[in-house]
Design a protein around this motif. Structure first.
Motif, mmCIF file in Angstrom:
data_model
loop_
_atom_site.group_PDB
_atom_site.id
_atom_site.type_symbol
_atom_site.label_atom_id
_atom_site.label_comp_id
_atom_site.label_asym_id
_atom_site.label_seq_id
_atom_site.Cartn_x
_atom_site.Cartn_y
_atom_site.Cartn_z
ATOM 1 N N ASP A 96 3.265 8.546 0.318
ATOM 2 C CA ASP A 96 2.120 8.246 1.195
ATOM 3 C C ASP A 96 0.867 7.998 0.359
ATOM 4 O OD1 ASP A 96 3.648 8.526 3.534
ATOM 5 O OD2 ASP A 96 3.345 10.691 3.507
ATOM 6 N N ASN A 97 1.025 7.259 -0.701
ATOM 7 C CA ASN A 97 -0.038 6.992 -1.660
ATOM 8 C C ASN A 97 -1.277 6.387 -1.012
ATOM 9 O OD1 ASN A 97 -1.010 6.398 -4.518
ATOM 10 N ND2 ASN A 97 -0.910 4.332 -3.652
ATOM 11 N N ASP A 98 -1.082 5.487 -0.058
ATOM 12 C CA ASP A 98 -2.202 4.753 0.520
ATOM 13 C C ASP A 98 -3.118 5.614 1.379
ATOM 14 O OD1 ASP A 98 -0.092 5.098 2.245
ATOM 15 O OD2 ASP A 98 -0.506 3.280 3.396
ATOM 16 N N LYS A 99 -2.696 6.836 1.729
ATOM 17 C CA LYS A 99 -3.527 7.688 2.586
ATOM 18 C C LYS A 99 -4.673 8.349 1.823
ATOM 19 C CE LYS A 99 -0.019 8.944 6.007
ATOM 20 N NZ LYS A 99 0.699 10.084 6.621
ATOM 21 N N VAL A 100 -4.510 8.558 0.520
ATOM 22 C CA VAL A 100 -5.484 9.354 -0.220
ATOM 23 C C VAL A 100 -5.983 8.657 -1.479
ATOM 24 C CG1 VAL A 100 -5.908 11.577 -1.336
ATOM 25 C CG2 VAL A 100 -4.408 11.458 0.651
ATOM 26 N N ARG A 101 -5.091 8.069 -2.253
ATOM 27 C CA ARG A 101 -5.492 7.508 -3.539
ATOM 28 C C ARG A 101 -6.190 6.168 -3.363
ATOM 29 N NH1 ARG A 101 -1.245 6.508 -7.272
ATOM 30 N NH2 ARG A 101 -2.577 6.932 -9.042
ATOM 31 N N TYR A 102 -6.895 5.774 -4.430
ATOM 32 C CA TYR A 102 -7.653 4.521 -4.409
ATOM 33 C C TYR A 102 -6.943 3.433 -5.205
ATOM 34 C CZ TYR A 102 -11.049 8.064 -3.190
ATOM 35 O OH TYR A 102 -11.688 9.122 -2.610
ATOM 36 N N ARG A 103 -5.641 3.584 -5.412
ATOM 37 C CA ARG A 103 -4.881 2.615 -6.184
ATOM 38 C C ARG A 103 -3.656 2.187 -5.394
ATOM 39 N NH1 ARG A 103 -6.504 2.463 -11.494
ATOM 40 N NH2 ARG A 103 -7.909 4.135 -12.144
ATOM 41 N N SER A 104 -3.228 0.954 -5.619
ATOM 42 C CA SER A 104 -2.064 0.446 -4.895
ATOM 43 C C SER A 104 -0.757 0.972 -5.489
ATOM 44 C CB SER A 104 -2.063 -1.085 -4.910
ATOM 45 O OG SER A 104 -2.056 -1.564 -6.251
ATOM 46 N N SER A 105 -0.739 1.293 -6.792
ATOM 47 C CA SER A 105 0.467 1.796 -7.439
ATOM 48 C C SER A 105 0.710 3.250 -7.068
ATOM 49 C CB SER A 105 0.341 1.671 -8.960
ATOM 50 O OG SER A 105 1.433 2.305 -9.601
ATOM 51 N N GLU A 106 1.948 3.586 -6.774
ATOM 52 C CA GLU A 106 2.307 4.976 -6.435
ATOM 53 C C GLU A 106 2.554 5.829 -7.674
ATOM 54 O OE1 GLU A 106 4.033 2.346 -5.322
ATOM 55 O OE2 GLU A 106 3.656 2.242 -3.162
ATOM 56 N N TRP A 107 2.536 5.237 -8.873
ATOM 57 C CA TRP A 107 2.904 5.947 -10.090
ATOM 58 C C TRP A 107 1.688 6.408 -10.877
ATOM 59 C CZ3 TRP A 107 7.762 7.427 -11.132
ATOM 60 C CH2 TRP A 107 8.793 6.804 -10.419
ATOM 61 N N ALA A 108 1.847 7.544 -11.567
ATOM 62 C CA ALA A 108 0.850 8.048 -12.506
ATOM 63 C C ALA A 108 1.605 8.740 -13.643
ATOM 64 C CB ALA A 108 -0.103 9.020 -11.827
ATOM 65 N N PHE A 109 0.923 8.916 -14.800
ATOM 66 C CA PHE A 109 1.608 9.417 -15.991
ATOM 67 C C PHE A 109 0.783 10.506 -16.668
ATOM 68 C CE2 PHE A 109 2.773 5.061 -15.139
ATOM 69 C CZ PHE A 109 4.154 5.152 -15.091
ATOM 70 N N PRO A 110 1.123 11.798 -16.400
ATOM 71 C CA PRO A 110 0.386 12.916 -17.011
ATOM 72 C C PRO A 110 0.645 13.017 -18.523
ATOM 73 C CG PRO A 110 1.616 13.625 -15.064
ATOM 74 C CD PRO A 110 2.094 12.262 -15.415
ATOM 75 N N ILE A 111 -0.415 13.318 -19.263
ATOM 76 C CA ILE A 111 -0.347 13.631 -20.697
ATOM 77 C C ILE A 111 -1.188 14.896 -20.888
ATOM 78 C CG2 ILE A 111 -0.848 12.856 -23.034
ATOM 79 C CD1 ILE A 111 -0.683 9.979 -21.958
#
Length: 200
Positions: A96-111
Motif C-alpha cells: 500500500d505504498n501509495d497511501k503514505v509514501r511520496y514515491r511511486s516505487s514500492e522498494w527501498a534499500f536500508p544501509i
C-alpha cells in the motif's frame, strides 16, 4: 574345557576392544603429541554474519497505515558474546505504498551500522535474550533507527533469532500542491515488526 572357553572369550573381548580402538579418529601426532582440534563454534571472538527477515506494520493513529517486508544481511566482528559490531544492508518492500509514501516505487534499500549482543551468558543455556540496534539510512527514504529485543536460540556461534523490533523511518520525497507545483515533503513513520533470523 572351561578354561579353554574362558580363554576364547577373553581373546574375543581383546580383539573387539582393539578393533574399536582402531576406529577412533585421531589427529596426526607432532613430536609424539596429538594435535588439539579447535572448536570454532565455541570461540568468543571473530567474524560473525546474520541473515534476517522482517515483517511489520506502521503505527499511525489517525492516518492511513501500511505494511513492510524486508530481508537483511549483517556482518561484523564479535568481541565477546555481549558485544558484536557490524554493518548491513537489505531490501525492503512497502505494501500500500501509495497511501503514505511520496514515491511511486514500492522498494527501498536500508544501509546501517549494527551493535548487538547477548544480555546473559550462554554457558549453561541454549536460549538467551539479546539486544540489537541499527542506525543508518534508507535509499529512497531517509534516516532509520531500529532497536530490537528478542531471544537467541542455539549455541554460542550458531543460533536462530526471534525479535520484536521498533523501526523509526524518515520518509522523504516530493508532492504537488493544488496548483501543480512540486515541493519536497518529509514524514517520520513508526513501525512495529517481527524479526526472524539466523546468526553464526
Amino acid at each position: 574345557m572351561v578354561k579353554a572357553s574362558i580363554l576364547a572369550l577373553a581373546a574375543c573381548a581383546a580383539m573387539t576392544l582393539h578393533a574399536q580402538e582402531n576406529q577412533v579418529n585421531r589427529l596426526p601426532e607432532v613430536n609424539g603429541r596429538e594435535q588439539l582440534q579447535k572448536n570454532y563454534s565455541a570461540t568468543e571472538t571473530g567474524f560473525w554474519i546474520a541473515a534476517e527477515a522482517v515483517g511489520g506494520y506502521s503505527c499511525r493513529i489517525s492516518n492511513s497505515n501500511f505494511a513492510l517486508a524486508e530481508i537483511d544481511v549483517t556482518a561484523g566482528y564479535r568481541f565477546c558474546e555481549y558485544l558484536r559490531v557490524g554493518a548491513g544492508f537489505g531490501g525492503r518492500y512497502y505494501f500500500d505504498n501509495d497511501k503514505v509514501r511520496y514515491r511511486s516505487s514500492e522498494w527501498a534499500f536500508p544501509i546501517y551500522a549494527n551493535v548487538r549482543g547477548n544480555m546473559i551468558p550462554t554457558d549453561y543455556r541454549t536460549t538467551v535474550p539479546y539486544y540489537s540496534l541499527d542506525i543508518g539510512g534508507t535509499v529512497q527514504d531517509g534516516f532509520m533507527l531500529r532497536p530490537t529485543v528478542g531471544l537467541r536460540i542455539g549455541q554460542k556461534r550458531s543460533a536462530f533469532l526471534l525479535g520484536l523490533t521498533y523501526t523509526g523511518q524518515s520518509l522523504t520525497g516530493f508532492a504537488y500542491d493544488d496548483e501543480g507545483y512540486k515541493y519536497s515533503k518529509n514524514r517520520f513513520v513508526s513501525f512495529i515488526s517481527l524479526k526472524l533470523g539466523y546468526e553464526f
